[in-house]
Design a protein around this motif. Structure first.
Motif, mmCIF file in Angstrom:
data_model
loop_
_atom_site.group_PDB
_atom_site.id
_atom_site.type_symbol
_atom_site.label_atom_id
_atom_site.label_comp_id
_atom_site.label_asym_id
_atom_site.label_seq_id
_atom_site.Cartn_x
_atom_site.Cartn_y
_atom_site.Cartn_z
ATOM 1 N N LEU A 37 0.825 -1.217 0.000
ATOM 2 C CA LEU A 37 0.000 0.000 0.000
ATOM 3 C C LEU A 37 0.856 1.263 0.000
ATOM 4 N N SER A 38 1.979 1.218 0.719
ATOM 5 C CA SER A 38 2.797 2.423 0.870
ATOM 6 C C SER A 38 3.944 2.485 -0.127
ATOM 7 N N GLY A 39 4.351 1.339 -0.665
ATOM 8 C CA GLY A 39 5.550 1.316 -1.515
ATOM 9 C C GLY A 39 6.824 1.449 -0.692
ATOM 10 N N GLN A 40 6.737 1.268 0.614
ATOM 11 C CA GLN A 40 7.913 1.384 1.498
ATOM 12 C C GLN A 40 8.236 0.019 2.084
ATOM 13 N N TYR A 41 9.508 -0.338 2.152
ATOM 14 C CA TYR A 41 9.858 -1.631 2.744
ATOM 15 C C TYR A 41 9.890 -1.543 4.280
ATOM 16 N N SER A 42 10.465 -0.451 4.780
ATOM 17 C CA SER A 42 10.511 -0.282 6.240
ATOM 18 C C SER A 42 9.080 -0.121 6.757
ATOM 19 N N LEU A 43 8.719 -0.920 7.758
ATOM 20 C CA LEU A 43 7.339 -0.830 8.261
ATOM 21 C C LEU A 43 7.088 0.492 8.978
ATOM 22 N N VAL A 44 8.133 1.084 9.541
ATOM 23 C CA VAL A 44 7.962 2.379 10.218
ATOM 24 C C VAL A 44 7.657 3.464 9.179
ATOM 25 N N ARG A 45 8.395 3.440 8.079
ATOM 26 C CA ARG A 45 8.108 4.400 6.995
ATOM 27 C C ARG A 45 6.736 4.112 6.375
ATOM 28 N N ALA A 46 6.435 2.827 6.209
ATOM 29 C CA ALA A 46 5.137 2.450 5.629
ATOM 30 C C ALA A 46 4.019 3.008 6.513
ATOM 31 N N ALA A 47 4.177 2.854 7.822
ATOM 32 C CA ALA A 47 3.139 3.326 8.764
ATOM 33 C C ALA A 47 2.957 4.833 8.630
ATOM 34 N N LYS A 48 4.071 5.567 8.559
ATOM 35 C CA LYS A 48 3.978 7.038 8.435
ATOM 36 C C LYS A 48 3.162 7.410 7.209
ATOM 37 N N ASP A 49 3.446 6.748 6.086
ATOM 38 C CA ASP A 49 2.748 7.075 4.839
ATOM 39 C C ASP A 49 1.268 6.691 4.918
ATOM 40 N N ILE A 50 0.987 5.518 5.487
ATOM 41 C CA ILE A 50 -0.412 5.056 5.537
ATOM 42 C C ILE A 50 -1.231 5.943 6.471
ATOM 43 N N LEU A 51 -0.621 6.401 7.572
ATOM 44 C CA LEU A 51 -1.366 7.269 8.499
ATOM 45 C C LEU A 51 -1.734 8.601 7.837
ATOM 46 N N LYS A 52 -1.020 8.960 6.773
ATOM 47 C CA LYS A 52 -1.381 10.195 6.039
ATOM 48 C C LYS A 52 -2.582 9.955 5.121
ATOM 49 N N MET A 53 -2.923 8.681 4.885
ATOM 50 C CA MET A 53 -4.038 8.386 3.962
ATOM 51 C C MET A 53 -5.401 8.480 4.643
ATOM 52 N N GLY A 54 -5.441 8.618 5.951
ATOM 53 C CA GLY A 54 -6.738 8.749 6.627
ATOM 54 C C GLY A 54 -6.809 8.162 8.024
ATOM 55 N N PRO A 55 -6.459 6.859 8.185
ATOM 56 C CA PRO A 55 -6.645 6.267 9.519
ATOM 57 C C PRO A 55 -5.765 6.935 10.578
ATOM 58 N N ARG A 56 -6.301 7.025 11.796
ATOM 59 C CA ARG A 56 -5.523 7.598 12.906
ATOM 60 C C ARG A 56 -4.659 6.530 13.565
ATOM 61 N N TYR A 57 -5.115 5.292 13.420
ATOM 62 C CA TYR A 57 -4.382 4.155 13.992
ATOM 63 C C TYR A 57 -4.142 3.135 12.882
ATOM 64 N N LEU A 58 -2.975 2.523 12.925
ATOM 65 C CA LEU A 58 -2.667 1.460 11.958
ATOM 66 C C LEU A 58 -2.161 0.244 12.717
ATOM 67 N N ILE A 59 -2.762 -0.908 12.423
ATOM 68 C CA ILE A 59 -2.277 -2.154 13.026
ATOM 69 C C ILE A 59 -1.679 -2.998 11.909
ATOM 70 N N ILE A 60 -0.405 -3.341 12.059
ATOM 71 C CA ILE A 60 0.256 -4.219 11.078
ATOM 72 C C ILE A 60 0.433 -5.588 11.725
ATOM 73 N N LYS A 61 -0.250 -6.595 11.142
ATOM 74 C CA LYS A 61 -0.190 -7.951 11.678
ATOM 75 C C LYS A 61 0.977 -8.679 11.034
ATOM 76 N N LYS A 62 1.721 -9.410 11.876
ATOM 77 C CA LYS A 62 2.892 -10.127 11.368
ATOM 78 C C LYS A 62 2.803 -11.615 11.714
ATOM 79 N N GLY A 63 1.597 -12.160 11.637
ATOM 80 C CA GLY A 63 1.400 -13.598 11.841
ATOM 81 C C GLY A 63 1.981 -14.076 13.156
ATOM 82 N N GLU A 64 2.828 -15.113 13.084
ATOM 83 C CA GLU A 64 3.397 -15.680 14.314
ATOM 84 C C GLU A 64 4.381 -14.729 14.989
#
Ligand code: AMP
Length: 309
Positions: free
Chosen positions: A180-207
């Protein structure tokens, strides 16, 4: 106290390295409601099934406090069908077959009875369907939570971006956050996704647990190390249901409140994977859940003296 759950109700056929199921009852909304109903009711379910969907499954949900007024039953049609095969690591899977059937022409109708709900949980469905539900709400719920997947990023990005601008919490897995973000780093990805609308982002990493992002804050919830994972299907939906159901019971939508809710979601998801389909969720009581939450607390509880002190 009330929660609206929108999502698929389905038949699934699952293959894992350890076994194979016949056609069993699944679907995102089914898992979500079994999970959320441990914490809150009524739950208003909005979905569609065919005439082949077992009446006793609907009865069991009703007995759990799930209001099925918003579940359309298309008597002459077939329910949504999905089949998948898990790889040896049980974290990744291939979809073998998807038959949309009734889901292909699903036009959700939000019943008047649930217009006052505090939380709207939009399970993984086409963003156009998710948008239609948001548009039908006469008053914006206090919290709108959305689950989605890579398929919609590839086929309906415009609508997905529209619905993302209207929600509070987004749930995705790590590869979806990267896509969704085009970013490999999840921290950078989160920053970009939080600009798209949601105030909170949960990234699930399975096990490997789940990360919660909000402004500059981040919180990590582990996954319980389990000896055997039998069937991961529905773990993400079970997580979402536990998360939203618990929040509906506390009404604490702050970052601290969300931290507790993702531990609850992780705890209940850890049960889901222990048996095929919804079997394990149907056996649970609050005592089992409390004991499991305590295991999570013990797993990450430590004391340490700082070297410089
Ligand atoms: P999860 O393992 O949490 O990702 O959810 C698996 C559930 O999602 C299964 O029970 C499927 O019936 C359902 N599912 C799979 N693909 C779709 C889809 N394209 N739309 C809606 N529900 C789906």
């Amino acid at each position: 106290m009330s929660l609206i759950v929108v999502g698929s109700m389905a038949f699934d056929a699952i293959e894992t390295p350890f076994g194979k199921s016949d056609k069993i009852v699944g679907g995102a909304a089914t898992y979500i409601s079994w999970s959320a109903s441990n914490f809150t009711n009524p739950i208003y379910q909005i979905s569609v099934v065919g005439g082949d969907f077992p009446g006793e499954e609907l009865d069991m949900l009703s007995k759990r406090g799930v209001n099925l007024e918003g579940v359309q039953i298309k008597k002459d049609k077939k329910s949504f069908f999905w089949s998948g095969r898990y790889h040896m690591d049980m974290n990744s899977r291939d979809t073998l077959e998807t038959q949309l059937n009734v889901l292909g022409e699903f036009e959700p109708v939000v019943p008047d009875s649930c217009q006052d709900a505090d939380i709207l949980l939009l399970g993984n469905l086409s963003p156009a369907v998710q948008l239609s539900v948001v548009a039908q709400m006469k008053k914006r719920p206090k919290l709108v939570v959305l689950d989605t997947m890579n398929f919609w990023m590839e086929t309906a990005l415009d609508d997905l971006e529209k619905v993302l601008s209207k929600i509070d919490v987004l749930l995705v897995n790590d590869s979806e956050a990267r896509q969704l973000s085009g970013q490999y780093s999840l921290v950078r990805a989160a920053k970009d996704i939080l600009k798209m609308g949601p105030r909170y982002l949960i990234i699930k990493k399975g096990e490997h647990g789940a990360l919660l992002f909000h402004k500059d804050h981040v919180f990590f919830a582990p996954a319980l190390p389990l000896e055997d994972v039998f069937d991961p299907t529905g773990a993400g939906d079970t997580f979402a249901g536990g998360f939203a159901g618990y929040l509906d019971s506390t009404k604490d939508f702050s970052f601290e409140g969300m931290k507790s809710a993702i531990i609850v979601g992780s705890a209940i998801a850890s049960f889901c994977v222990e048996k095929f389909g919804t079997t394990r969720l149907k056996e649970l009581n609050r005592n089992d859940i409390d004991e499991r939450i305590q295991e999570f607390v013990d797993l990450v509880n430590f004391e340490i003296s700082l070297v410089s002190k």
